[in-house]
Design an enzyme around this catalytic site. Sequence first.
Site, PDB file in Angstrom:
ATOM      1  N   GLY A  15       0.848  -1.192   0.000  1.00 51.17           N
ATOM      2  CA  GLY A  15       0.000   0.000   0.000  1.00 51.17           C
ATOM      3  C   GLY A  15       0.877   1.233   0.000  1.00 51.17           C
TER       4      GLY A  15
ATOM      5  N   MET B 238       4.706  -7.737  -2.161  1.00 50.76           N
ATOM      6  CA  MET B 238       4.760  -8.995  -1.414  1.00 50.76           C
ATOM      7  C   MET B 238       3.961 -10.082  -2.121  1.00 50.76           C
ATOM      8  SD  MET B 238       6.288  -8.554   1.670  1.00 50.76           S
ATOM      9  CE  MET B 238       7.609  -8.047   0.624  1.00 50.76           C
ATOM     10  N   GLY B 239       2.743  -9.719  -2.517  1.00 56.65           N
ATOM     11  CA  GLY B 239       1.846 -10.704  -3.139  1.00 56.65           C
ATOM     12  C   GLY B 239       2.443 -11.300  -4.408  1.00 56.65           C
TER      13      GLY B 239
ATOM     14  N   CYS C 296      16.393 -16.853   4.052  1.00 56.35           N
ATOM     15  CA  CYS C 296      16.011 -18.224   4.369  1.00 56.35           C
ATOM     16  C   CYS C 296      15.530 -18.236   5.807  1.00 56.35           C
ATOM     17  CB  CYS C 296      17.159 -19.206   4.164  1.00 56.35           C
ATOM     18  SG  CYS C 296      18.461 -19.089   5.369  1.00 56.35           S
TER      19      CYS C 296
HETATM   20  P1  NAD Z   1       1.116  -3.844  -2.805  1.00 54.56           P
HETATM   21  O1  NAD Z   1       0.349  -2.627  -2.457  1.00 54.56           O
HETATM   22  O2  NAD Z   1       2.484  -3.733  -3.327  1.00 54.56           O
HETATM   23  O3  NAD Z   1       0.268  -4.724  -3.831  1.00 54.56           O
HETATM   24  C1  NAD Z   1      -1.104  -4.941  -3.714  1.00 54.56           C
HETATM   25  C2  NAD Z   1      -1.646  -5.341  -5.082  1.00 54.56           C
HETATM   26  O4  NAD Z   1      -3.030  -5.623  -4.965  1.00 54.56           O
HETATM   27  C3  NAD Z   1      -1.479  -4.268  -6.129  1.00 54.56           C
HETATM   28  O5  NAD Z   1      -0.782  -4.806  -7.214  1.00 54.56           O
HETATM   29  C4  NAD Z   1      -2.902  -3.877  -6.476  1.00 54.56           C
HETATM   30  O6  NAD Z   1      -3.043  -3.510  -7.829  1.00 54.56           O
HETATM   31  C5  NAD Z   1      -3.656  -5.133  -6.163  1.00 54.56           C
HETATM   32  N1  NAD Z   1      -5.071  -4.935  -5.852  1.00 54.56           N
HETATM   33  C6  NAD Z   1      -5.636  -4.060  -4.992  1.00 54.56           C
HETATM   34  N2  NAD Z   1      -6.962  -4.247  -4.929  1.00 54.56           N
HETATM   35  C7  NAD Z   1      -7.245  -5.269  -5.780  1.00 54.56           C
HETATM   36  C8  NAD Z   1      -8.426  -5.945  -6.119  1.00 54.56           C
HETATM   37  N3  NAD Z   1      -9.593  -5.624  -5.571  1.00 54.56           N
HETATM   38  N4  NAD Z   1      -8.344  -6.954  -7.013  1.00 54.56           N
HETATM   39  C9  NAD Z   1      -7.171  -7.309  -7.583  1.00 54.56           C
HETATM   40  N5  NAD Z   1      -6.012  -6.686  -7.282  1.00 54.56           N
HETATM   41  C10 NAD Z   1      -6.052  -5.703  -6.380  1.00 54.56           C
HETATM   42  O7  NAD Z   1       1.074  -4.728  -1.471  1.00 54.56           O
HETATM   43  P2  NAD Z   1       1.954  -6.017  -1.092  1.00 54.56           P
HETATM   44  O8  NAD Z   1       3.253  -5.580  -0.547  1.00 54.56           O
HETATM   45  O9  NAD Z   1       1.935  -6.991  -2.200  1.00 54.56           O
HETATM   46  O10 NAD Z   1       1.095  -6.573   0.137  1.00 54.56           O
HETATM   47  C11 NAD Z   1      -0.204  -7.058  -0.097  1.00 54.56           C
HETATM   48  C12 NAD Z   1      -0.935  -7.282   1.214  1.00 54.56           C
HETATM   49  O11 NAD Z   1      -0.348  -8.350   1.927  1.00 54.56           O
HETATM   50  C13 NAD Z   1      -0.894  -6.075   2.147  1.00 54.56           C
HETATM   51  O12 NAD Z   1      -2.123  -5.960   2.824  1.00 54.56           O
HETATM   52  C14 NAD Z   1       0.199  -6.402   3.084  1.00 54.56           C
HETATM   53  O13 NAD Z   1       0.080  -5.731   4.316  1.00 54.56           O
HETATM   54  C15 NAD Z   1       0.010  -7.898   3.232  1.00 54.56           C
HETATM   55  N6  NAD Z   1       1.255  -8.560   3.587  1.00 54.56           N
HETATM   56  C16 NAD Z   1       1.218  -9.868   3.871  1.00 54.56           C
HETATM   57  C17 NAD Z   1       2.380 -10.531   4.205  1.00 54.56           C
HETATM   58  C18 NAD Z   1       2.386 -11.965   4.503  1.00 54.56           C
HETATM   59  O14 NAD Z   1       3.386 -12.538   4.814  1.00 54.56           O
HETATM   60  N7  NAD Z   1       1.280 -12.625   4.391  1.00 54.56           N
HETATM   61  C19 NAD Z   1       3.581  -9.872   4.264  1.00 54.56           C
HETATM   62  C20 NAD Z   1       3.597  -8.539   3.923  1.00 54.56           C
HETATM   63  C21 NAD Z   1       2.447  -7.918   3.556  1.00 54.56           C
END
Ligand code: NAD
Length: 583
Positions: free
Chosen positions: A65, A189-190, A437
């Site tokens: 975000g 991250m995703g 790792c």
């Molecule tokens: P980012 O903002 O870099 O990417 C998010 C992506 O989601 C963007 O590419 C955006 O275009 C897309 N998006 C937004 N709304 C959408 C929708 N309705 N449909 C389809 N695509 C959509 O964020 P990120 O760094 O990839 O992190 C993603 C989420 O995961 C965040 O909420 C973050 O806090 C969380 N996160 C999880 C972990 C974990 O280990 N599980 C680690 C870090 C972050």
Amino acid sequence: MISTTLDAPTTTHADNNGKHRTVRAPRGVERTCKSWAAEAAMRMLMNNLDPEVAEDPARLIVYGGRGQAARSWEAFDAIVATLRSMDADETLLVQSGKPVGVIRTHADAPRVLIANSNLVPHWATQEKFDELAAKGLMMFGQMTAGSWIYIGTQGILQGTYETFAQCGRAHFDGDLKGRLCVTAGCGGMGGAQPLAITMCGGTALIADVDHKRLDRRLHDRYLDELIHDVDEAIDRAVEQAKAQNAVSIGVHCNAVELLDRLLEREITPDVLTDQTSAHDPLEGYVPAEMCTCEAEEMRSVDPDAFQRLSLATMERHVRAMVALQERGAITFDYGNNIRQRALDHGYEDAFAFPGFVPAYIRPQFCEGRGPFRWVALSGDARDIYQTDKAILDLFPNDEGLRRWILSCHANPDALLAGDLDACEPRFGFQGLPARICWLGYRERDRAGLLFNGLVERGAVSAPIVIGRDHLDCGSVASPNRETESMLDGTDAVSDWPLLNAMVNVASGASWVSLHHGGGVGIGFSQHAGQVIVADGTPEAAERLRRVLTNDPAMGIFRHADAGYEDAIHCARDRGAKVPLMRP
Ligand code: NAD
């Protein structure tokens, strides 16, 4: 040490909002700061903003975000200038991305102390944060954005791999071969998801509304194919899963559009999750039936209406996930707080599926295991290959670790043979070469000392920076994520990350950070981070021994205290002192 050339450091100072600036960390052994700890902090701040690394560098946004590395370009310049001027016994204080003071400490103390996005609990709301951020008084630090140890998508790759691998072991025949895994969010991250799924043998189908994000993952080889039509993408993914092909397919659409089509066509994925930026309904998530340009415009013109649409789509999104779960999809939340958003919007069953930590990761936390990462300040990928080889030699019996390190290489035989010149990365490094790792208690200190020895002997050409995500075993309180469903009900107790930060300061980490709101959004988490530099000196070895033992010990303490048998055994076996250990 072998000298390497120093790349031109930062930037073109074209304008104040950063539009024409390109920031890259200097490489090599020539320093512009007086200590390696300060130099490393400066390079890692710059590296976070490298266009190869950051999602939106002009706005100082690194990932997640609006997770920023510094509050403004003025603050960035002041941090860099201060780090360059500081003596080796001084410490810089950073408050929400802005440098606010320098204090005299001592050579073993951290060179930087960082507090980002913290608000007194009663006021810890998104509205209060947005109000202060709009006035330029705060910034969102996410986890590793504002603490200067983000290493691009690889940073999350192994954690994502561990999660999907455990999912394969828990629900299928040991891996994800022939399984259709559906998700969304191909951002910082995703974007690790498609590669992690294919590394576990599965077929990935991943939606993102922003085609630039999908293009970027294609370019970096985290994603194999991109299809614009939803039905075509579904057909292709189903066909590939049937053929048991480990392929990832990106589809350019909103997540709800993809899930609705799967429901309509009665196609049930084997595995279902989501990593859109749902933690941030304003700057992160994109409502249905809206392209990214429209979203961009509406965010600035009518932010309240935008957030209402965003939350309504999240409710739809979670409802579709639960509907697919009811049809048999193994469904889990992937740490973006989307269930909470849907619940707050009125969907009572939003927590019908579990979070990924209680589902797959907690047993690892009980052993102090978590995302250990390191970066070669030389800028030379060969240094990372050297550390890869050293890690394999240090832990010869850890099969999972071996599989992971080898799978980071396009030519693993070269690594095994020690022919570092013939090594090739399987996925592109972003910015300074780095590796991650998962290592546990009494493993991380051994790895840190090993790396310090490599620097001392000149086996790598410059110091190595060692850090971790805040998503770690003992460094975070996040009731909808890392501390969801704790055995003793202490999900929301945040003494632990505060203790963790103090432990790392007392142990002499090079920089320590204490944040609020990372991963799941403002009001939902508190977490701490540490980074330590291996510069090859005996003093660094002492600091590394302390920090890399005491930091993961917090995971043992946290989980032993909550009553997890695995953590209690681990404390006993590996000598972590828990004063009131259960009999
Ligand atoms: P980012 O903002 O870099 O990417 C998010 C992506 O989601 C963007 O590419 C955006 O275009 C897309 N998006 C937004 N709304 C959408 C929708 N309705 N449909 C389809 N695509 C959509 O964020 P990120 O760094 O990839 O992190 C993603 C989420 O995961 C965040 O909420 C973050 O806090 C969380 N996160 C999880 C972990 C974990 O280990 N599980 C680690 C870090 C972050």
